[in-house]
Design an enzyme around this catalytic site. Structure first.
Site, PDB file in Angstrom:
ATOM      1  CB  ALA A   1      -0.856  -0.009   1.259  1.00 55.33           C
TER       2      ALA A   1
ATOM      3  N   GLY B   1       0.495  -5.134   0.792  1.00 54.67           N
ATOM      4  CA  GLY B   1      -0.607  -5.175  -0.162  1.00 54.67           C
ATOM      5  C   GLY B   1      -0.181  -5.800  -1.481  1.00 54.67           C
TER       6      GLY B   1
ATOM      7  CD  GLU C   1      -2.673  -7.700   2.389  1.00 56.23           C
ATOM      8  OE1 GLU C   1      -2.425  -6.521   2.047  1.00 56.23           O
ATOM      9  OE2 GLU C   1      -3.245  -7.987   3.449  1.00 56.23           O
TER      10      GLU C   1
ATOM     11  CD  GLU D   1       1.320  -5.831   5.508  1.00 54.68           C
ATOM     12  OE1 GLU D   1       2.126  -6.717   5.842  1.00 54.68           O
ATOM     13  OE2 GLU D   1       0.582  -5.939   4.518  1.00 54.68           O
TER      14      GLU D   1
END
Ligand code: 3HC
Ligand code: NAI
Length: 713
Positions: free
Chosen positions: A63, A106, A109, A129
């Site tokens: 992200a 992310g 993911e 994270e």
């Protein structure tokens, strides 16, 4: 589609390319572009399958971290990636994720929502994270255990370490490692996969059933030990555990709840601050990125003591041949024996191959003369701390070094300009202040003298990176950034024991705050003689009548230098385990009695506030005087040189989180108390910058000295 994500057809395979340099973060526009491209490819009858790949150096690094602050402040709504990932997973055509560089956070993911993952041999995948104080927020804690197994998912999500391509293959995260051209390999893989039923990660159950239920508690215990005080690792373990107990959708909902709790915590703000602070330090106003740098091909080090030995290893570790000079064969042999022992211990622990150790040692030339120093591109001095000796050594190397050779001093406290004055090339002289053990600690303070050239500073910054250090620019003030601030921190620790706290109380309070060790334990580790020598050097600068610690000099006079002599503030056994020392306690009580100090009970809160606000106030002086460029630079110094807990963000960020008005009010209490000892104003007057920011509602983090200077403030 938009300029961030493009789509083209190649060999009947739709290729979706993400192009958001430098690391293809999922910034606004990228998820939208991905969604549109996948939908378009899914609808294109000419496309048999879809490959998603990153342009440039990497797949998706996660992200966009810059967005989190905007979400937390309410400036932007939180957008979940979950619907996009479900759409990818539900795509009727197989989606192949082609990974190179890093698929982090992310990024992994997204990759796990694809039906297959192919990976370049040098790529890494991970859920880091927790290092930002959060947990995976787009089903990473739910899909990863389904692919890699629960134990590995707990490890990756709670501790944040990535795995390489071969391990990802073995674990089942990746389906194939592609040697050679990744896109060509991915397209070939996609063509084969087309037409076959393709697996959805969220529907896989087998690896969830295999989980050992005891592993979660084991992981919690490990997190309590190795991630002391941190919320996110525990939240990550909870989230993965829910994957084993709840259906996928409910697991995602639980993950989202835990993610939000972490995202809005001060810890995550602090860790995100630390992430950007570390990346900001190398940006020096007035020294553009493209400033020419000198090539460092050969190095020389003077002194093979505690620091010189570590510095020598740094060069050898980076593949740079290095000469190390001493004054006696005995000192040289001792220094080389320690270097060998350090390498051998890394080999024994499996961190270094024997061949690498041999190769590194072969780069080191120990000697007693200046032979070969005229070939060096940098000479690093690490002799005893003393101005006369430093000047003598710099005059000697000035006579030998070739033009263009950088002359760096590892001095802890001395004036770089005065050292430079012993040479005819002050523009080539700079401080390279490493932290002990120099081969381990990542911090390097790069000290700018008044004549130090920009090219020397730019080279020093680049060199720091090459040596795997974080270089922070510091001005030429006694103790530079870190040690200058440490003086009042250690002073308060000592005053507290004089006023009634025990050595153990002081150490414990700061350990509980999150420091790796308490201040007096740290002094014992570093060696009490170090400060003793420095106090003697600067005795003439002491202001008469201002309270000074009573006991440290006495301990040194008794030969109690800390861990290395088995006794200091505490007593140490043969395994360097500390225990309270009644003799120290008696010495402290006697000193306090003689000085008329009335001893009282002191709370852990007072211990923490006094030590830390003394540190912060000095930091405000350092910042206000321009010795540090930014508050964040000070934080980086403390996070990397003094084991300040990263989840507190560093001392200046911590003060911001407490609130500068509160800090100031507390300092006023301490000033009044210290007035009893006649030193209130001298020790607790707020730094002008702290006072000003507190009055105007400012923060250290947002303070921009460059802007103020430009505006003539
Ligand atoms: N968001 C925004 N900016 C990022 C970023 C990210 N995820 N990752 C890196 N950057 C920026 C850096 O700030 C730096 O900017 P600068 O040039 O202006 O200073 C630039 O990209 C290059 O970064 P590095 O200097 O760190 O480059 P390296 O090559 O040394 O390392 C990296 C690359 C391994 C990708 C490293 O940057 C990294 O670890 N990044 C963070 C990865 C991460 O934590 N991802 C998870 C994010 S949270 C998430 O995904 C939540 C999700 O679950 C919903
Ligand atoms: P040390 O006492 O362990 O080593 C100094 C070495 O320099 C000795 O081996 C000595 O024989 C050698 N030496 C003295 N004069 C010499 C000369 N003319 N030529 C060659 N070698 C010579 O000292 P340490 O701790 O390594 O400190 C060195 C410098 O690093 C000092 O300036 C100190 O302030 C600084 N420093 C020390 C830190 C620490 O934690 N010890 C941390 C950061 C900086």
């Amino acid at each position: 589609m938009n300029e961030l994500v493009s789509l083209h057809l190649e060999d009947q395979v739709a290729v979706v390319t993400i192009s958001n340099p430098p690391v293809n973060a999922l910034s606004p526009g990228v998820p939208e572009g991905l969604q549109r491209s996948i939908a378009e490819a899914a609808a294109d009858p000419a496309a048999l399958a879809i490959v998603v790949i990153g342009a440039g150096r990497t797949f998706i690094a996660g992200a966009d971290i810059r967005e989190f602050g905007k979400v937390v402040s309410g400036e932007k709504p939180r957008r979940s990636l979950l619907p996009l990932l479900l759409e990818i997973e539900d795509c009727a055509k197989p989606v192949i994720m082609a990974i190179h560089g890093t698929a982090f956070g992310g990024g992994l993911e997204v990759a796990m929502a694809g039906h297959y993952r192919v990976i370049a041999p040098s790529a890494q995948v991970g859920q880091p994270e927790v290092k930002l104080g959060i947990i995976p927020g787009a089903a990473g804690t739910q899909r990863l255990p389904r692919l890699a197994g629960v134990a590995k998912a707990v490890e990756m999500c709670a501790f944040g370490e990535p795995v390489g391509a071969r391990e990802a293959l073995a674990l089942g995260i990746a389906d194939a490692v592609i040697d050679g051209d990744l896109l060509a390999g991915a397209i070939a893989f996609a063509r084969e996969a087309a037409g076959r039923p393709h697996p959805k990660t969220r529907e896989r159950q087998q690896k969830l059933r295999d989980a050992d239920p005891a592993l979660f508690d084991r992981a919690r215990q490990q997190a309590a030990k190795t991630r002391r005080g941190q919320l996110a690792p525990l939240a990550a373990i909870d989230a993965v555990e829910s994957a084993t107990r709840l259906p996928f959708d409910a697991g995602c909902a639980r993950e989202a709840e835990l993610f939000d709790r972490c995202l809005y915590s001060t810890q995550s703000k602090a860790l995100i601050h630390a992430f950007f602070a570390e990346r900001g330090v190398s940006k020096i106003p007035g020294i553009p990125k493209d400033t020419p740098v000198f090539e460092i091909r050969r190095a020389a080090v003077i002194g093979a003591g505690t620091m010189g030995g570590g510095i020598t290893m740094n060069y050898a570790n980076a593949g740079i041949p290095v000469i190390v000079k001493e004054t006696s064969q005995e000192a040289l042999d001792r220094g080389m024996a320690i270097i060998r022992k350090n390498y051998a211990s890394s080999v024994k622990k499996g961190k270094l191959l024997q061949a690498a150790m041999d190769q590194r040692l072969s780069l080191i030339t120990p000697q007693l003369t200046y032979d070969g120093f005229d070939q060096a591109d940098i000479i690093a001095e690490a002799v005893f701390e003393g101005m006369a000796l430093k000047k003598q050594v710099f005059a000697e190397i000035d006579a030998i070094a070739r033009p263009g050779c950088i002359l760096a001093s590892n001095t802890s406290y001395l004036d770089i300009d005065e050292i430079a004055s012993a040479t005819h090339r002050p523009e080539m002289v700079v401080g390279h202040h490493y932290f002990s053990p120099a081969n381990v600690m990542r911090l390097l303070e790069i000290v700018r003298g008044k004549a130090t050239g920009n090219a020397v500073l730019a080279t020093s910054m680049a060199l720091a990176k090459k040596l795997n250090k974080i270089g922070v620019l510091a001005g030429n003030a006694r103790g530079f950034i870190g040690n200058r601030m440490l003086t009042p921190y250690l002073r308060e620790a000592q005053f507290l024991v004089e006023e009634g706290a025990s050595v153990e109380d002081v150490n414990q309070a700061l350990y509980d705050f999150g420091m790796a060790m308490g201040p007096l334990a740290m002094s014992d580790l570093a060696g009490l003689d170090v400060g003793w020598r420095i106090r003697k050097e600067f005795k003439h600068l002491e202001k008469p009548g201002v309270r000074v610690p009573l006991v440290a000099d006495r301990l040194c006079e008794m030969g109690r230098f800390g861990q290395k002599t088995g006794r200091g503030w505490s007593r140490y056994d043969e395994n360097r385990q500390p225990s309270p020392d009644p003799e120290t306690a008696a010495l402290i009580e006697q000193g306090a009695r003689e000085a008329g100090i009335e001893r009282r009970a002191i709370t852990p809160e007072e211990i923490v506030d006094r030590c830390l606000f003394a540190l912060v106030n000095e930091g405000a002086h350092v910042l206000g005087e321009g010795i540090a460029l930014r508050a964040a630079d000070i934080d980086v110094v403390y996070l990397n040189g003094y084991a300040f807990p990263a989840w507190r963000g560093g001392p200046m960020f911590y003060a911001d989180t407490v609130g500068l008005k509160t800090v100031l009010a507390r300092m006023e209490e301490f000033r009044l108390r210290a007035s009893k000892f006649g030193s209130g104003d001298d020790l607790w007057s707020p730094a002008p910058l702290l006072q000003r920011l507190a009055e105007t509602g400012g923060t250290f983090t947002n303070f921009d000295r460059q802007k103020e200077v430009a505006a003539g403030v």
